[in-house]
Design a protein around this motif. Structure first.
Motif, PDB file in Angstrom:
ATOM      1  N   GLY A 167      27.766  28.718  32.418  1.00  0.00           N
ATOM      2  CA  GLY A 167      26.591  27.502  32.380  1.00  0.00           C
ATOM      3  C   GLY A 167      27.608  26.346  32.423  1.00  0.00           C
ATOM      4  O   GLY A 167      28.452  25.831  31.912  1.00  0.00           O
ATOM      5  N   LEU A 196      24.341  32.584  18.734  1.00  0.00           N
ATOM      6  CA  LEU A 196      23.932  31.916  17.657  1.00  0.00           C
ATOM      7  C   LEU A 196      23.111  30.570  18.000  1.00  0.00           C
ATOM      8  O   LEU A 196      22.791  30.298  19.567  1.00  0.00           O
ATOM      9  N   THR A 246      18.225  30.144  25.029  1.00  0.00           N
ATOM     10  CA  THR A 246      16.870  29.866  25.921  1.00  0.00           C
ATOM     11  C   THR A 246      17.106  29.284  27.184  1.00  0.00           C
ATOM     12  O   THR A 246      16.515  29.771  28.240  1.00  0.00           O
ATOM     13  N   GLY A 288      25.453  23.259  33.021  1.00  0.00           N
ATOM     14  CA  GLY A 288      24.657  21.988  33.041  1.00  0.00           C
ATOM     15  C   GLY A 288      23.379  22.347  32.446  1.00  0.00           C
ATOM     16  O   GLY A 288      23.175  23.668  32.178  1.00  0.00           O
ATOM     17  N   ARG A 324      11.235  29.682  15.560  1.00  0.00           N
ATOM     18  CA  ARG A 324      11.183  28.492  16.233  1.00  0.00           C
ATOM     19  C   ARG A 324      10.191  28.307  17.215  1.00  0.00           C
ATOM     20  O   ARG A 324      10.372  28.753  18.392  1.00  0.00           O
ATOM     21  N   GLN A 357       9.744  25.891  24.422  1.00  0.00           N
ATOM     22  CA  GLN A 357      10.811  25.696  25.450  1.00  0.00           C
ATOM     23  C   GLN A 357      10.976  26.720  26.483  1.00  0.00           C
ATOM     24  O   GLN A 357      10.890  26.463  27.652  1.00  0.00           O
ATOM     25  N   ALA A 392      23.921  27.751  21.248  1.00  0.00           N
ATOM     26  CA  ALA A 392      24.706  28.488  22.159  1.00  0.00           C
ATOM     27  C   ALA A 392      24.150  27.952  23.375  1.00  0.00           C
ATOM     28  O   ALA A 392      24.862  27.817  24.395  1.00  0.00           O
ATOM     29  N   GLY A 393      22.842  28.008  23.680  1.00  0.00           N
ATOM     30  CA  GLY A 393      22.250  28.143  25.121  1.00  0.00           C
ATOM     31  C   GLY A 393      21.344  29.393  25.524  1.00  0.00           C
ATOM     32  O   GLY A 393      21.374  29.302  26.493  1.00  0.00           O
ATOM     33  N   THR A 408      28.787  29.019  28.009  1.00  0.00           N
ATOM     34  CA  THR A 408      27.685  27.767  28.199  1.00  0.00           C
ATOM     35  C   THR A 408      28.609  26.362  28.269  1.00  0.00           C
ATOM     36  O   THR A 408      29.796  26.294  27.564  1.00  0.00           O
ATOM     37  N   LYS A 409      28.129  25.394  28.831  1.00  0.00           N
ATOM     38  CA  LYS A 409      28.592  24.168  28.727  1.00  0.00           C
ATOM     39  C   LYS A 409      30.168  23.713  29.145  1.00  0.00           C
ATOM     40  O   LYS A 409      30.771  23.207  28.617  1.00  0.00           O
TER      41      LYS A 409
HETATM   42  P1  GDP Z   1      19.649  28.049  21.797  1.00  0.00           P
HETATM   43  O1  GDP Z   1      19.352  27.617  20.517  1.00  0.00           O
HETATM   44  O2  GDP Z   1      20.875  29.100  21.955  1.00  0.00           O
HETATM   45  O3  GDP Z   1      18.439  28.896  22.520  1.00  0.00           O
HETATM   46  O4  GDP Z   1      20.056  26.996  22.864  1.00  0.00           O
HETATM   47  P2  GDP Z   1      19.123  25.989  23.871  1.00  0.00           P
HETATM   48  O5  GDP Z   1      19.082  26.884  25.042  1.00  0.00           O
HETATM   49  O6  GDP Z   1      18.254  25.456  23.168  1.00  0.00           O
HETATM   50  O7  GDP Z   1      20.449  25.049  24.276  1.00  0.00           O
HETATM   51  C1  GDP Z   1      20.877  24.041  23.396  1.00  0.00           C
HETATM   52  C2  GDP Z   1      21.276  22.599  23.926  1.00  0.00           C
HETATM   53  O8  GDP Z   1      22.201  23.051  24.799  1.00  0.00           O
HETATM   54  C3  GDP Z   1      20.163  22.376  24.744  1.00  0.00           C
HETATM   55  O9  GDP Z   1      20.073  21.032  24.745  1.00  0.00           O
HETATM   56  C4  GDP Z   1      20.448  22.814  26.083  1.00  0.00           C
HETATM   57  O10 GDP Z   1      20.104  21.763  27.176  1.00  0.00           O
HETATM   58  C5  GDP Z   1      22.044  22.338  26.163  1.00  0.00           C
HETATM   59  N1  GDP Z   1      22.785  23.403  27.131  1.00  0.00           N
HETATM   60  C6  GDP Z   1      22.686  24.853  27.329  1.00  0.00           C
HETATM   61  N2  GDP Z   1      23.443  25.279  28.233  1.00  0.00           N
HETATM   62  C7  GDP Z   1      23.950  24.252  28.675  1.00  0.00           C
HETATM   63  C8  GDP Z   1      25.209  24.068  29.486  1.00  0.00           C
HETATM   64  O11 GDP Z   1      25.623  24.940  30.379  1.00  0.00           O
HETATM   65  N3  GDP Z   1      25.677  22.702  29.750  1.00  0.00           N
HETATM   66  C9  GDP Z   1      25.005  21.706  29.105  1.00  0.00           C
HETATM   67  N4  GDP Z   1      25.751  20.537  29.136  1.00  0.00           N
HETATM   68  N5  GDP Z   1      24.326  21.846  28.362  1.00  0.00           N
HETATM   69  C10 GDP Z   1      23.694  22.996  28.057  1.00  0.00           C
END
Ligand code: GDP
Length: 295
Positions: free
Chosen positions: A273, A107, A113, A275, A140, A146, A110-111, A247-248
């Motif tokens: 993930g 979704l 990219t 950070g 997008r 990005q 989620a992280g 992630t996160k």
């Molecule tokens: P996408 O929409 O699934 O592609 O999500 P993104 O890669 O754009 O990530 C969404 C947000 O989560 C961004 O601000 C990333 O920097 C942050 N993010 C992604 N992975 C991690 C992680 O493992 N830890 C933290 N703290 N932030 C993360």
């Protein structure tokens, strides 16, 4: 990570630690506390129940065979069972094909990219691969930018086609581009949605059919607990993915997703993930995670 769960398990263990032996009664009491701790950490109800039933059976079964203290015995059993709950051993990526195609799904937010960049970095630095990133999130433009920025940071080329809004065509073009340029791994970042919908599922299934990926990694935010597990189930029913990326985990997550996903969807967690930086990626080791949870 998982501080709250650690504290609660620690408290649950105290019941047994003071006892000279394991009995039906003190084990039942301890398991009740452990189940509560797991449910509080947002572990799936069925998972928590079968987990504590297994631990209880083992504790009572092994009790007669060993001379170690009840506390030590329970710690050992919990460690083994948590490890097996999270998949037992490390599940390696299948990256032997040339080119290996890896599809990234999940979704929005989620992280995906971020993980695509981290994975490219990991494969280049640790596995000696020559990856190509493919910008497949056509809805997008910011996501394409990005990915280009991240590709620049990790020294991996990014295939972009801003003229096209067809993610299937772009994914196929990306694979062709990799073959032309000698890239032995293709990482395809795909579009997400805010929630699961039919259009998303149909589209990502079509990208799968068109590119025949060797790995489909489902990326999910660990902070979302039970929702993460439900989303994983919905994606797996449609996509039959090969692994999960949580992630996160650097955030204040309760642990439910890490503990429930394997038993609910029966697919291994392959990476975590930890950070926002490109280096903040770890291969998932169930045994290390179990030790961490037990403190
Ligand atoms: P996408 O929409 O699934 O592609 O999500 P993104 O890669 O754009 O990530 C969404 C947000 O989560 C961004 O601000 C990333 O920097 C942050 N993010 C992604 N992975 C991690 C992680 O493992 N830890 C933290 N703290 N932030 C993360």
């Amino acid at each position: 990570m998982f501080q709250n769960l650690q504290d609660k398990l620690d408290r649950a263990f105290k019941v047994l630690k003071g006892q000279g032996s394991i009995t039906e009664i003190n084990v039942a009491e301890t398991m009740k506390e452990i189940r509560k701790a797991l449910l509080d950490a947002d572990v799936n109800y069925k998972t928590a129940k079968s987990f504590t039933d297994d631990v209880k059976q083992k504790a009572l079964g092994e009790n007669v065979l060993t001379s170690i203290s009840p506390g030590q015995l329970l710690t050992k059993i919990m460690n083994d069972e948590l490890t097996s709950l999270m998949g037992g051993t490390v599940t390696e990526l299948e990256i032997s094909k040339n080119p290996t195609v890896i599809l990234i799904a999940g979704l929005n937010g989620a992280g995906k990219t971020t993980f695509s960049g981290k994975l490219a970095n990991y494969l280049r630095e640790n596995k000696g691969k020559k990856p190509l990133l493919v910008a497949g999130d056509v809805y997008r433009p910011a996501a394409i930018d990005q990915l280009q920025v991240l590709g620049g940071q990790v020294n991996v080329p990014v295939y972009v086609n801003r003229e096209s809004t067809d993610p299937i065509a772009i994914a196929k073009e990306g694979v062709e581009e990799a073959k032309r340029n000698g890239n032995n791994v293709v990482i395809i970042d795909t579009a997400g949605r805010l929630a699961i919908d039919e259009a998303l599922m149909t589209e990502i299934k079509a990208v799968k059919e068109a590119t025949q990926p060797h790995e489909i990694l489902f990326v999910v935010d660990a902070m979302t607990g039970q929702d993460a597990v439900n989303t994983a189930k919905a994606f797996n029913d449609r996509l039959d993915f090969t692994g999960v990326v949580l992630t996160k985990l650097d955030g204040d997550t309760r642990g439910g997703a890490a503990l429930s996903i394997k038993s609910v969807v029966n697919k291994p967690i392959k990476f975590i993930g930890t950070g926002e930086k490109m280096e903040a990626l770890d291969v998932f080791h169930p045994d290390r995670m179990a030790s961490r949870i037990l403190g």
